[in-house]
Each structure stands twice: as C-alpha cells, then as structure tokens.
Design an enzyme around this catalytic site. Sequence first.
Site, PDB file in Angstrom:
ATOM      1  N   THR A  61     -38.765  -2.843  97.156  1.00 34.02           N
ATOM      2  CA  THR A  61     -38.903  -1.651  96.320  1.00 34.02           C
ATOM      3  C   THR A  61     -37.893  -0.636  96.825  1.00 34.02           C
ATOM      4  O   THR A  61     -37.763  -0.410  98.035  1.00 34.02           O
ATOM      5  CB  THR A  61     -40.352  -1.125  96.281  1.00 34.02           C
ATOM      6  N   GLU A  62     -37.120  -0.057  95.894  1.00 35.59           N
ATOM      7  CA  GLU A  62     -35.876   0.621  96.281  1.00 35.59           C
ATOM      8  C   GLU A  62     -36.101   1.926  97.047  1.00 35.59           C
ATOM      9  O   GLU A  62     -35.163   2.470  97.614  1.00 35.59           O
ATOM     10  CB  GLU A  62     -34.966   0.840  95.063  1.00 35.59           C
ATOM     11  N   ASN A  63     -37.340   2.403  97.069  1.00 28.74           N
ATOM     12  CA  ASN A  63     -37.577   3.600  97.882  1.00 28.74           C
ATOM     13  C   ASN A  63     -37.672   3.282  99.375  1.00 28.74           C
ATOM     14  O   ASN A  63     -37.822   4.200 100.179  1.00 28.74           O
ATOM     15  CB  ASN A  63     -38.812   4.348  97.389  1.00 28.74           C
TER      16      ASN A  63
END
Lengths: 247, 256
Positions: A61-63
Amino acid sequence: MSQVAERQSIETSKQIGWNREQMAQRCAQDIEDGSYVNLGIGIPEKVAQYVPDGREVIYHTENGLLGMGDSPSDEELDADLINAGKKAVTAIPGASYFHHGDSFAMIRGNHIDVCVLGAMQVSMKGDLANWSTGAVDAIPAVGGAMDLVAGVKTIYIITQHTTKNGVAKILPECTFPLTGQKVVNRIYSDLSVIDVTEKGLILIELAPGISFDYVQERTGVALINGLAQKNELANKNIVNSTDKAQH
Amino acid sequence: MIDKRVASCASAVADIKDGDTVMIGGFGEAGSPIELIHALIDHGAKNLTVINNNTGSGRVGLAALIENGQVAKMICSYPRTANSLVFPELYRSGKIELELVPQGTLAERIRAGGAGIPAFFTKTSVGTPLADGKECRRFEGDDYVMERGLKADFALIKAKQADRYGNLTFNKTARNFAPIMAMAAKNTLVQVNEMVELGVLDPENVITPGIFVNALIEVTHPQQESQLVKDGIVYPQTNNPATSSIKEVNVGETQA
C-alpha cells in the site's frame, strides 16, 4: 429495438454477467504465487479475498507498508496503521514499513508486479482515464494513480463494461484526461475479460450467459474474438497432457 | 552540547514568516503533527505555501490552518477526502491556489530537494494534463517528463521517539512523508510522543538521523484528528465558543 430503448432495458434488467465480487474473484485467478501486488480502492480491494489458496501474495500500500493484512479487530486498531484509502489495516508477519520516497521507488522503479485499478475509460491502445472527468468545477485529485500505471509491471483494470447509462467505457480514444498512455494489460468487466495487445483488443473470456456479440455491442471499438483461439489452445493442452500421460 | 528540545510548540514555530514554504507530514491523519499545526495557527504567519499529500479534514489541523486564511497555495496529490470541507470551498471561490502533483512525483520531488537534486525525469504523468508545459525527453526509447526538486523553509512532522540529537523513529504508516520532508526543509520541527536518552535508540533502527532535525517538542498524548472531527471540534476555539476546552488541552500538551 432502438438503441435508447435497448439501453433502458439493460438498465432495468436484472444482474447479468459477473457481479462485483465475481469480477474481483475472476481477476484474483490471475494473481500469481509470489507476486507483489498493489490494489486500488473499491472493487480492486476485494481481489485480495479471492486469491486461490496456496498462493503467497504480498500486498503493497503506497502510503508505506509492504505486507498489508486484513482489517483490524478492535484490539488491533491503530490510527497510524492505514492503507492508501485511509482505512485501518493490519501488517502481516514479515511486513515492513517505509517512507513515501521508498514506497514510490517500489512503484516507479518497476518492482511491483501487478496493480489492479478501476477505470472511467480505457482506449484500444491501453490508455487509461480514471482520475478526472475534466469537469470545470471539480476538485482535481490524482493520488498515486499516475505513478502506479507508469511504474508497475502489469496493470489490470476491473470496471463495469459500460456506464450506468449504457455508454461504452472501452473506446477508440479516451475523452477524459489520461492517467497514463498505453499502460493497461487486461480488462475484467462484468461481461468479459479483454487483453490489450499490439493487434488490438482481444476478448479472451465471457461471463456466463454472455455472447461475444453482446459484449461487442457495448464496446466502442471492434474486438478480436479470442475465444476460438483459446479453445484451440485448451484442446492442444489436453492433447499434450494426454501424450505425456501415455509416455 | 547538542540539545534540540525547545520549550513549546509555540516557540518551535515562532520563526515561521509570512510567505514561507512549509512541508507538513502526514497521510490523512496518520502522522499529522496536529499540535504543531495548531501552534502555527496561533502564531499567525500568512501567505504560506503548504506541501502535504491532502488538505486536512473537518475544521482542525491542516484544514483549520487553511480555513484561517494562512495558506495561499497548496501543493498536494489528493486535495479532497471524505471529511474535507474547507479546501473545496476556498478552491472553488478562487481563494487558494492548487498545484496538483502525482503522489509519487510529490515524494520524489521532496526527496530530490533534500538530496540537492534540482530536477529529475520520470515516466509518471507523460501524456497527461499534469505534464503540460513541462520539458520532455526520451531516454532509451521511452518518454519522460522533467520535474523539479522541492525544498521548504520549514517542515512540521510527528515522530514516535527522539533523543536530544534529533534521531527519530516513527509509528507504522504514520512515517509516510516525514523522513523526506525532514531532509528537504531548512528547519525541521518535530513533535514527538516520547523523548528518550541518548543511546536508547539502536543506531540500526534510527529512521531519520538527527542531522535533518532542528527542533524537538515532546507531545506525549497527541490529539487524534479523526476524534476531533467526530466531536465537531473547531480550531481555534474562537470560531466556536462551544469548544473552549481545546485550547487549554493544547497548552498543557505542548510543554516540554
């Protein structure tokens, strides 16, 4: 029947083809063992629930998390542990946290194997539009979509085949602002599975009870019927495996 | 002797000037340094350019800074979220400027800024409206767009633990933009849940080395943005007399 009347009948008719869960389930069959996968918000998120047993898949997840797990129980809940949709998640054993620079190096540096996203429009060349309708009064927001399509090795799209009003979303050219050019590899719609290739769009699979012509009528570009090819291939494989069995 | 601790959030933000560029850590509420942002509201510096992935939610934290008229321009990737009330209204009425940047390009621009790289080329946004007017070049048969490094006068970030040298660790996905913003800002101000003695942080596990940090303020029980939004809190309290407790809580929390 006029086109308008036909569209209305599509709208009012009961669910035909695959529903949202089934679209996610169909896509999940193509997520290979050992893949690093980023799932977009909405139907793409559901893909994780349906990856066949026995395959180990790591979700990014890109966060800033590699090894995203399920939703947390009340005891596990931590406002500092969220996914890109800002929903609470968990981290699996073997997970890692990292800052945004590293997270997007994974994406932009071509390290993530598969990304599954939604779409507003897809062109016959594999252009994707999924962040803006270009409406003047809209608040533009792009997030990580442009990075994902530019950097991830394989881009799968899950989308309804047409808009709610029956307008084709698979078109010769996107009319909405692009997210990326020539980025889509495969489209899973409620009606079919379509591959984007150099030759054009090849329909490789139909939802139960759906015909090639039915899909073609709802698609803005001419589709190549890949079903015959696929059947041939399947038969060949069966013959081969029989051969092997005999040796 | 090096001791980067300061007396309060108010003294940490005291040197922020009108017109400054301020990076604010956080992805949604995770990692949002809400006490430092509220101190910046109290401080009152105006005409700021703020860099954050979002535009805050409800009427606290970053959203409150915007609502208070202190932000002239936002640089972000996703300015609308479920509870963003303030930004959309100001944007539609032309009272705030927006530079929309893809999330990964935003991160890379910040990282480049911190590493002394003035510009770089990326595939992200090629062929889209966000590449309009930017220099494009072809490398090894593929098209790339040029993006500029981002620097800031100040960064406001939140960390989990710090020692007096400014070595930092973070909590889970609250890390997000903080380490790269710390590198890209001339002055990095950190609110930290827990100050620890030198040597407590294993050097192997330090995420942001102290060289990137200028000021530390311990906020042991930071407020949670989503809870404040849920409770209908507005900051500053003068906007809403019904929520008079909030400022007192803040003062208490921000003492070193």
